[in-house]
Write an enzyme that holds these catalytic residues in place. Structure first.
Site, PDB file in Angstrom:
ATOM      1  N   GLY A   1      -0.157  16.497  13.061  1.00  0.00           N
ATOM      2  CA  GLY A   1       1.214  16.966  12.852  1.00  0.00           C
ATOM      3  C   GLY A   1       1.736  16.502  11.506  1.00  0.00           C
ATOM      4  NE  ARG A  14      -1.832  19.424  16.477  1.00  0.00           N
ATOM      5  CZ  ARG A  14      -1.257  18.234  16.331  1.00  0.00           C
ATOM      6  NH1 ARG A  14      -1.976  17.138  16.264  1.00  0.00           N
ATOM      7  NH2 ARG A  14       0.050  18.133  16.242  1.00  0.00           N
ATOM      8  CG  ASP A  40      -3.097   8.523  18.040  1.00  0.00           C
ATOM      9  OD1 ASP A  40      -2.815   9.690  17.695  1.00  0.00           O
ATOM     10  OD2 ASP A  40      -2.844   8.075  19.168  1.00  0.00           O
ATOM     11  CB  THR A  55       2.920  10.463  13.249  1.00  0.00           C
ATOM     12  OG1 THR A  55       3.595  10.880  14.440  1.00  0.00           O
ATOM     13  CG2 THR A  55       2.635   8.979  13.385  1.00  0.00           C
ATOM     14  CG  ASP A 106       6.116  11.103  17.749  1.00  0.00           C
ATOM     15  OD1 ASP A 106       7.261  11.572  17.659  1.00  0.00           O
ATOM     16  OD2 ASP A 106       5.135  11.764  18.132  1.00  0.00           O
ATOM     17  CG  ASP A 155       2.818   7.662  18.143  1.00  0.00           C
ATOM     18  OD1 ASP A 155       2.635   7.679  16.909  1.00  0.00           O
ATOM     19  OD2 ASP A 155       2.445   8.581  18.894  1.00  0.00           O
ATOM     20  NE  ARG A 178       4.779  16.735  23.697  1.00  0.00           N
ATOM     21  CZ  ARG A 178       4.156  17.288  22.680  1.00  0.00           C
ATOM     22  NH1 ARG A 178       2.961  16.887  22.330  1.00  0.00           N
ATOM     23  NH2 ARG A 178       4.717  18.252  21.993  1.00  0.00           N
ATOM     24  CD  GLU A 223       8.904  16.312  22.543  1.00  0.00           C
ATOM     25  OE1 GLU A 223       8.410  15.331  21.952  1.00  0.00           O
ATOM     26  OE2 GLU A 223       8.473  17.461  22.402  1.00  0.00           O
ATOM     27  CG  HIS A 227       8.726  22.067  15.591  1.00  0.00           C
ATOM     28  ND1 HIS A 227       8.750  22.527  16.880  1.00  0.00           N
ATOM     29  CD2 HIS A 227       7.489  21.590  15.366  1.00  0.00           C
ATOM     30  CE1 HIS A 227       7.561  22.346  17.416  1.00  0.00           C
ATOM     31  NE2 HIS A 227       6.778  21.775  16.535  1.00  0.00           N
TER      32      HIS A 227
HETATM   33  P1  ATP Z   1      -0.192  13.614  15.547  1.00  0.00           P
HETATM   34  O1  ATP Z   1       0.167  12.181  15.830  1.00  0.00           O
HETATM   35  O2  ATP Z   1       0.820  14.276  14.735  1.00  0.00           O
HETATM   36  O3  ATP Z   1      -0.586  14.382  16.770  1.00  0.00           O
HETATM   37  P2  ATP Z   1      -2.950  13.251  15.053  1.00  0.00           P
HETATM   38  O4  ATP Z   1      -3.727  12.854  13.865  1.00  0.00           O
HETATM   39  O5  ATP Z   1      -2.977  12.305  16.213  1.00  0.00           O
HETATM   40  O6  ATP Z   1      -1.474  13.570  14.593  1.00  0.00           O
HETATM   41  P3  ATP Z   1      -4.622  15.138  16.492  1.00  0.00           P
HETATM   42  O7  ATP Z   1      -4.492  16.597  16.703  1.00  0.00           O
HETATM   43  O8  ATP Z   1      -4.733  14.261  17.677  1.00  0.00           O
HETATM   44  O9  ATP Z   1      -3.425  14.697  15.543  1.00  0.00           O
HETATM   45  O10 ATP Z   1      -5.924  14.877  15.589  1.00  0.00           O
HETATM   46  C1  ATP Z   1      -6.094  15.579  14.364  1.00  0.00           C
HETATM   47  C2  ATP Z   1      -7.509  16.044  14.250  1.00  0.00           C
HETATM   48  O11 ATP Z   1      -8.395  14.909  14.250  1.00  0.00           O
HETATM   49  C3  ATP Z   1      -8.009  16.902  15.408  1.00  0.00           C
HETATM   50  O12 ATP Z   1      -7.631  18.251  15.265  1.00  0.00           O
HETATM   51  C4  ATP Z   1      -9.523  16.729  15.287  1.00  0.00           C
HETATM   52  O13 ATP Z   1     -10.041  17.579  14.296  1.00  0.00           O
HETATM   53  C5  ATP Z   1      -9.655  15.270  14.807  1.00  0.00           C
HETATM   54  N1  ATP Z   1      -9.955  14.434  15.970  1.00  0.00           N
HETATM   55  C6  ATP Z   1      -9.121  13.912  16.881  1.00  0.00           C
HETATM   56  N2  ATP Z   1      -9.777  13.231  17.836  1.00  0.00           N
HETATM   57  C7  ATP Z   1     -11.099  13.342  17.541  1.00  0.00           C
HETATM   58  C8  ATP Z   1     -12.313  12.885  18.141  1.00  0.00           C
HETATM   59  N3  ATP Z   1     -12.292  12.176  19.272  1.00  0.00           N
HETATM   60  N4  ATP Z   1     -13.468  13.212  17.535  1.00  0.00           N
HETATM   61  C9  ATP Z   1     -13.487  13.923  16.390  1.00  0.00           C
HETATM   62  N5  ATP Z   1     -12.395  14.386  15.790  1.00  0.00           N
HETATM   63  C10 ATP Z   1     -11.209  14.114  16.337  1.00  0.00           C
END
Ligand code: ATP
Length: 328
Positions: free
Chosen positions: A15, A76, A107, A130, A132, A134, A176, A227, A258
């Protein structure tokens, strides 16, 4: 500082959050300062797999420190979760001569980075982006401060209309799994009640609190709801319940959605992004890898990814008490 790395890739993933552009700018300029090349990777892991890269020099990141969103876009990627996808990504990085990565994300992005590092021993540093807040290992994630300011500004406006019509407003904010935005923005905006996932107030206590607030002479009320709050199924169900049980109140719901992710980053987030970008690149040049850069007691420090992604942030109990006292 050792200079074995000649080219760094930077990307934004997951995000988006305000301050990501300021972080990109900082990474690019720190590379330029140390006379190493920098490539931007579009659309996170998706663009990495496709080899969607762009050369970035110090001047190409001018005029973005104040911009919300991310010039590199974010995405993603399902493919990166597979071994084949990561093999393709590694191939593209090698082809482009990228020897190390800075990833601005949450994360999930760091978990992906950790797996990639295990498989290919690829140097990588993370910057927590992010709204959040978190992520363990930093008191502030990039974008959190801006989001708080956005939410407070929105609630101030809602309060104007709430008090003109003697209304009760439920304002739903992002969060969330965690209530950091709700708690901090709620206190900042003078909310009468703050509902967060970490604490289940229960419907009866909510009604009791609203009745008390009415009896104390308040003509309007703002309840900030994260949320992920566990009372009721959602904010609309809360509205129905309160309307059924408190006829004296006209209840309205406002879901901020958003808009909380957008907007020009606050000064705090711009400065934080600039500091984190410098630390991430210089960490790579020192031979560090698999760390997230964070802010601890106003010092920029690093935390191993494994710790950052597994930990759970704690809600600020002192602030919860302050909130209770303020609604006396
Ligand atoms: P936000 O906190 O905004 O959700 P985020 O980095 O946690 O951000 P995610 O969608 O959870 O967002 O992860 C981003 C991308 O990281 C995923 O679309 C995926 O490509 C990669 N990713 C997440 N988890 C894994 C995993 N276990 N193995 C490989 N790639 C991963």
């Amino acid at each position: 500082m050792s200079k074995t790395i000649k080219k760094v890739g930077v990307m934004t993933s997951g995000g988006d959050s305000p301050g990501m552009n300021a972080a990109i700018r900082s990474v690019v300029r720190t590379c330029a300062y140390h006379k190493i090349e920098c490539l931007g990777i579009y659309r996170g892991y998706e663009g990495m797999i496709e080899g969607d890269f762009i050369e970035l020099d110090a001047r190409s990141v001018k005029g973005i420190i104040n911009k919300g969103g991310t010039i590199l876009k974010s995405a993603r990627s399902k493919d990166f979760r597979t071994k084949e996808g990561r093999a393709k990504a590694h191939e593209q990085l090698q082809k482009a001569g990228i020897e190390a990565l800075v990833i601005v994300g949450g994360d999930g992005s760091f978990t992906g980075a950790m797996i990639f590092n295990e498989e290919y021993n690829f140097p990588v540093m993370g910057i927590p982006g992010t709204i959040d807040n978190d992520i363990v290992g930093t008191t502030h994630t990039l974008g959190y401060d801006t989001a708080l300011n956005t939410v407070v500004e929105a609630i101030d406006k809602i309060r104007d209309t709430a008090s003109s019509h003697n209304r009760l407003f439920f304002v739903e904010v992002m969060g969330r799994d965690v209530g950091h935005i709700a708690l901090n923005a709620g206190v900042g905006a003078g909310a009468e009640e703050i509902l967060i996932p970490e604490e289940n107030l229960g419907l009866d206590r909510l009604l009791e609190s609203l009745r008390r607030s009415k009896q104390s002479g308040k003509s309007s009320s703002i309840v900030v709801v994260a949320e992920g709050d566990k009372i009721g199924k959602n904010v609309f169900q809360l509205k129905d319940y309160v309307e059924e049980n408190m006829e004296e109140y006209e209840v309205r719901v406002s879901v901020l959605g958003h808009m909380q992710r957008g907007g020009s980053p606050s000064c705090f987030d711009r400065v934080l992004a600039s500091r984190m970008g410098v630390r991430a690149v210089e960490g790579l040049l020192k031979g560090e890898s698999n760390y997230m850069v964070g802010l601890k007691n106003d010092i920029i420090d690093v935390t191993p990814f494994a710790q950052a992604v597994k930990g759970k942030t704690q809600i600020n109990k002192e602030l919860m008490r302050v909130s209770d006292i303020m609604t006396v």
